[in-house]
Scaffold this active site. Structure first.
Site, mmCIF file in Angstrom:
data_model
loop_
_atom_site.group_PDB
_atom_site.id
_atom_site.type_symbol
_atom_site.label_atom_id
_atom_site.label_comp_id
_atom_site.label_asym_id
_atom_site.label_seq_id
_atom_site.Cartn_x
_atom_site.Cartn_y
_atom_site.Cartn_z
ATOM 1 N N TYR A 14 48.373 44.492 44.561
ATOM 2 C CA TYR A 14 48.217 43.857 45.867
ATOM 3 C C TYR A 14 49.481 44.028 46.706
ATOM 4 C CZ TYR A 14 47.540 40.238 49.408
ATOM 5 O OH TYR A 14 47.436 39.560 50.602
ATOM 6 N N SER A 70 51.364 41.216 54.345
ATOM 7 C CA SER A 70 51.611 40.001 53.564
ATOM 8 C C SER A 70 53.089 39.933 53.260
ATOM 9 C CB SER A 70 50.806 40.045 52.253
ATOM 10 O OG SER A 70 51.240 39.044 51.345
#
Length: 250
Positions: free
Chosen positions: A156, A142
């Protein structure tokens, strides 16, 4: 290496994984689709085979946090297809809580799903690739991996940085071999998997975002920020901007 015909995708029952399955099916690839929700996988399989009658699609129920099961499923798919040409480590989740606010269980689950389970998938895939002498490992990270992020994104972002480092280490170990490793860093892409996510500047549709992801995967470059615009320059900004600015942006 020619066309990667046989592709295994985890987290394929929704979001980016589901759309990647559609895009690769349209390219005539044979697919092994893995996720927890077997009913969703079966419906997707019916859709893909109806739209592209020449392809083979097999589905496997898989919770990637069940590590022994990951090895069983990957080995079974290889046995069924004869060879496994590409594995896309995509399964994951975005839930998180600010550190120190009582959300340890939520953050632990995120860490186990996004990093430890990814480690199991990479281990299972690369073991197969080493044995057969070729393959393409794709790890979906990501843009959040570029920096440490605040609030519910902290764990995350850390897990996505972790899987990016994991993929790079595997790539270093396999330099000069016929096993290739690609790390994909998606930017803001609308996804059924994160329906609660607030609309953000530069967010693109699932279809547009995944098209960019699939093109990057097919090129088999070591790393790809997608869509390239604006995320290649944004990656530089995120790496070098003051932390206060990054924290406000996120």
């Amino acid at each position: 290496m020619g066309v990667r015909k046989n592709i295994l995708i985890t987290g394929a029952s929704a979001g980016l994984g589901e759309q990647m399955a559609r895009d690769f099916a349209a390219r005539g690839r044979d697919l092994a689709l893995c996720a927890r929700r077997l009913d969703r996988l079966q419906a997707l399989r019916e859709e893909l085979v109806a739209a592209h009658p020449g392809i083979t699609v097999t589905v496997r129920q898989l919770d990637v946090t069940e590590h022994a099961r990951v090895f069983e499923v990957f080995d079974a798919v290889r046995a069924e297809f004869g060879t496994l040409d590409r594995v896309i480590v995509n399964a994951g989740g975005g839930k998180g809580r600010a550190i120190g606010t009582g959300g340890f269980d939520t953050n632990l689950h995120s860490a186990q799903t996004n990093f430890v389970a990814a480690l199991a998938q990479c281990e299972a895939a690369v073991q197969i690739f080493r044995d057969q002498g070729h393959g393409h490992l794709v790890v979906i990270s990501s843009m959040s991996a570029m920096r440490g992020l605040p609030r519910g994104m902290t764990t995350y972002a850390a897990t996505k940085a972790g899987v990016a480092a994991l993929a790079e280490g595997i790539r270093a170990d396999l330099l000069g071999t016929a096993v290739k490793v690609t790390t994909v860093f998606p930017g803001y892409i609308v996804s059924e998997a994160n329906p609660a996510a607030k609309p953000k500047p530069m967010m693109v549709s699932t279809e547009q975002g995944v098209r960019a992801m699939v093109r990057a995967i097919e090129r088999e470059r070591p790393q790809a920020k997608v869509p390239a615009w604006p995320w290649v320059p944004m990656g530089f900004v995120m790496r070098h901007a003051p932390l206060r600015a990054v924290a406000r942006f996120s």
